[in-house]
Design a protein around this motif. Sequence first.
Motif, PDB file in Angstrom:
ATOM      1  N   TRP A   1       0.819  -1.218   0.000  1.00 40.81           N
ATOM      2  CA  TRP A   1       0.000   0.000   0.000  1.00 40.81           C
ATOM      3  C   TRP A   1       0.853   1.269   0.000  1.00 40.81           C
ATOM      4  N   VAL A   2       2.093   1.170   0.444  1.00 38.62           N
ATOM      5  CA  VAL A   2       2.999   2.323   0.399  1.00 38.62           C
ATOM      6  C   VAL A   2       3.505   2.531  -1.025  1.00 38.62           C
ATOM      7  N   ALA A   3       3.830   1.429  -1.696  1.00 37.61           N
ATOM      8  CA  ALA A   3       4.333   1.514  -3.066  1.00 37.61           C
ATOM      9  C   ALA A   3       3.304   2.130  -4.007  1.00 37.61           C
ATOM     10  N   GLU A   4       2.025   2.007  -3.655  1.00 38.51           N
ATOM     11  CA  GLU A   4       0.965   2.559  -4.506  1.00 38.51           C
ATOM     12  C   GLU A   4       0.824   4.070  -4.359  1.00 38.51           C
ATOM     13  N   VAL A   5       1.414   4.640  -3.302  1.00 37.19           N
ATOM     14  CA  VAL A   5       1.293   6.073  -3.037  1.00 37.19           C
ATOM     15  C   VAL A   5       2.419   6.829  -3.738  1.00 37.19           C
ATOM     16  N   GLU A   6       2.080   7.944  -4.334  1.00 36.05           N
ATOM     17  CA  GLU A   6       3.096   8.762  -4.997  1.00 36.05           C
ATOM     18  C   GLU A   6       4.084   9.298  -3.964  1.00 36.05           C
ATOM     19  N   ASP A   7       5.362   9.236  -4.295  1.00 36.75           N
ATOM     20  CA  ASP A   7       6.413   9.655  -3.357  1.00 36.75           C
ATOM     21  C   ASP A   7       6.561  11.175  -3.385  1.00 36.75           C
ATOM     22  N   THR A   8       5.654  11.843  -2.682  1.00 39.19           N
ATOM     23  CA  THR A   8       5.672  13.305  -2.617  1.00 39.19           C
ATOM     24  C   THR A   8       5.778  13.751  -1.166  1.00 39.19           C
ATOM     25  N   GLU A   9       5.891  15.056  -0.977  1.00 36.37           N
ATOM     26  CA  GLU A   9       5.978  15.614   0.365  1.00 36.37           C
ATOM     27  C   GLU A   9       4.840  16.601   0.597  1.00 36.37           C
ATOM     28  N   VAL A  10       4.494  16.776   1.864  1.00 40.37           N
ATOM     29  CA  VAL A  10       3.481  17.757   2.242  1.00 40.37           C
ATOM     30  C   VAL A  10       4.083  18.696   3.277  1.00 40.37           C
ATOM     31  N   ARG A  55       7.185  13.238   4.155  1.00 48.00           N
ATOM     32  CA  ARG A  55       6.883  12.349   3.030  1.00 48.00           C
ATOM     33  C   ARG A  55       5.515  11.692   3.236  1.00 48.00           C
ATOM     34  N   VAL A  56       4.733  11.694   2.187  1.00 50.34           N
ATOM     35  CA  VAL A  56       3.419  11.055   2.239  1.00 50.34           C
ATOM     36  C   VAL A  56       3.577   9.559   2.497  1.00 50.34           C
ATOM     37  N   ARG A  57       4.616   8.969   1.940  1.00 49.98           N
ATOM     38  CA  ARG A  57       4.832   7.532   2.122  1.00 49.98           C
ATOM     39  C   ARG A  57       5.151   7.178   3.578  1.00 49.98           C
ATOM     40  N   ASP A  58       5.767   8.109   4.297  1.00 49.20           N
ATOM     41  CA  ASP A  58       6.034   7.851   5.712  1.00 49.20           C
ATOM     42  C   ASP A  58       4.725   7.752   6.493  1.00 49.20           C
ATOM     43  N   TYR A  59       3.758   8.571   6.095  1.00 51.70           N
ATOM     44  CA  TYR A  59       2.437   8.476   6.724  1.00 51.70           C
ATOM     45  C   TYR A  59       1.762   7.158   6.349  1.00 51.70           C
ATOM     46  N   ALA A  60       1.910   6.756   5.093  1.00 48.04           N
ATOM     47  CA  ALA A  60       1.274   5.526   4.622  1.00 48.04           C
ATOM     48  C   ALA A  60       1.791   4.305   5.378  1.00 48.04           C
ATOM     49  N   ARG A  61       3.049   4.340   5.782  1.00 46.61           N
ATOM     50  CA  ARG A  61       3.618   3.227   6.544  1.00 46.61           C
ATOM     51  C   ARG A  61       2.857   2.984   7.852  1.00 46.61           C
ATOM     52  N   GLN A  62       2.268   4.027   8.385  1.00 47.27           N
ATOM     53  CA  GLN A  62       1.597   3.939   9.684  1.00 47.27           C
ATOM     54  C   GLN A  62       0.124   3.550   9.564  1.00 47.27           C
ATOM     55  N   LYS A  63      -0.272   3.036   8.414  1.00 50.47           N
ATOM     56  CA  LYS A  63      -1.677   2.714   8.164  1.00 50.47           C
ATOM     57  C   LYS A  63      -2.273   1.827   9.246  1.00 50.47           C
ATOM     58  N   PHE A  64      -1.501   0.866   9.744  1.00 45.55           N
ATOM     59  CA  PHE A  64      -2.017  -0.073  10.743  1.00 45.55           C
ATOM     60  C   PHE A  64      -1.327   0.092  12.101  1.00 45.55           C
ATOM     61  N   SER A  65      -0.732   1.245  12.340  1.00 42.01           N
ATOM     62  CA  SER A  65       0.068   1.415  13.562  1.00 42.01           C
ATOM     63  C   SER A  65      -0.760   1.766  14.793  1.00 42.01           C
ATOM     64  N   SER A  66      -1.957   2.291  14.595  1.00 36.97           N
ATOM     65  CA  SER A  66      -2.766   2.734  15.744  1.00 36.97           C
ATOM     66  C   SER A  66      -4.172   2.154  15.647  1.00 36.97           C
ATOM     67  N   LEU A  67      -4.260   0.854  15.675  1.00 33.29           N
ATOM     68  CA  LEU A  67      -5.562   0.205  15.571  1.00 33.29           C
ATOM     69  C   LEU A  67      -6.361   0.416  16.850  1.00 33.29           C
ATOM     70  N   PRO A  68      -7.670   0.639  16.745  1.00 31.99           N
ATOM     71  CA  PRO A  68      -8.480   0.921  17.936  1.00 31.99           C
ATOM     72  C   PRO A  68      -8.592  -0.253  18.899  1.00 31.99           C
ATOM     73  N   ASN A  69      -8.655  -1.476  18.354  1.00 29.55           N
ATOM     74  CA  ASN A  69      -8.810  -2.652  19.214  1.00 29.55           C
ATOM     75  C   ASN A  69      -7.995  -3.819  18.657  1.00 29.55           C
ATOM     76  N   VAL A  70      -7.141  -4.384  19.506  1.00 30.82           N
ATOM     77  CA  VAL A  70      -6.347  -5.548  19.114  1.00 30.82           C
ATOM     78  C   VAL A  70      -6.481  -6.614  20.198  1.00 30.82           C
ATOM     79  N   SER A  71      -6.977  -7.778  19.817  1.00 27.91           N
ATOM     80  CA  SER A  71      -7.113  -8.904  20.741  1.00 27.91           C
ATOM     81  C   SER A  71      -6.251 -10.056  20.252  1.00 27.91           C
TER      82      SER A  71
END
Length: 393
Positions: free
Chosen positions: A57-66, A74-90
């Motif tokens: 999912w990171v490779a699909e994002v354009e490598d740009t900056e905001v 880097r937008v891709r640095d944000y994309a890496r965190q897609k699953f880093s803060s899940l609301p509930n993990v059991s």
Amino acid sequence: MRDIYQFYPTGERLAAKAWAKFKRPVRHLCDPSAGKGHLIRHAKEGFPGLADEDIPWVAEVEDTEVQEGRFRARVRDYARQKFSSLPNVSVIEIDVQHHSALKELGAKIIGYDFMNVSSLASMSHVLMNPPFSQGCAHVLHAWECVYDAELVAIINAETIRNPFSQERQKLVSLIEKFGSVEFLQDEFTDDVERTTKVEVALVYLEKVPRQYVDIDHLTKGLQRGDSQYSEIDPETCSALALPGNFIQDTCYRFEQAVQAARQASEAQALAAKLRDGLGITLEEMQAKGVGSDYREIASSVREMANADFSERYADLKVRAWSQILRSTILTDKLSNQARRKIEADSKLIYDLEFNAANIHGFLMGVAQSLGDIYTEMILMLFDSIIERMRAVN
């Protein structure tokens, strides 16, 4: 020494491929073969050991900056965190030596032996790397346990390539109807905690209740026009004939309550959807300054049903475990202070799945630790006496 648990932690590269299979937002994840939590840890850390191109999912994002204030990111640095803060993990893990590592990740341990777990109805996603020799059984069990969820499993490819048993044939059939499979080589040969040359199958399954996709089923029995309401059949509300054993009794009541809660959540969500389809009241039209063609933007039936059921299910677990904590099974064996000490940790107990295996395991643990509990109570009493003596002097 016999390798009874077949502990092969998932490497970052394979973990990223597994997480990438999910299509829906992850609301509540369960790893039923959690080990030390490698699948969860890689996601929480943003897969730091992988290049952008190795994270789908990171490779699909354009490598740009905001621009963020004075800095650029880097937008891709944000994309890496897609699953880093899940609301509930059991998690479920049979080897108690790994539980401390799982707790450090913030995961809730809801059981020990996954094959003794009877329901994962409140989970929206299951991600698993079960023992290779039991992969088929674990995936089929997970499929039976979930209600409305996506499931991704890492299993031995031979399970799919050689479906010689009825179990394997059933799994192959499920994949053909409800998912997909990807075969991968050399995923446990480099950059992993434990190596093996086994070829793996990355299995994806999506279980969607028929009610959500069949509107005819949802509205079946709803009459058009006016009709007279009849009274509810008294037998429907009569007391159920329950088993005599207290634990079996409570488990039975819990299972029935969960089933009824799921049906109630679906009915409530459907009712809300159909109600919103009618439009708003005259008073609301006047207040909003709109006409009869105005409609509120409503959530999907699935989203409303799952959100409502999640709350109902959590409440039912608390109620069920409370019966055990205050049952004579415990109160007859514990002093009031010892009982209060156990009840102080009730939130940890509520996280466990409510089933007979967990109840017996909990009661056995209490029985084995009675000596420690009373020793700690005596020490606390002694400390209290010393403090009072110091205060007097």
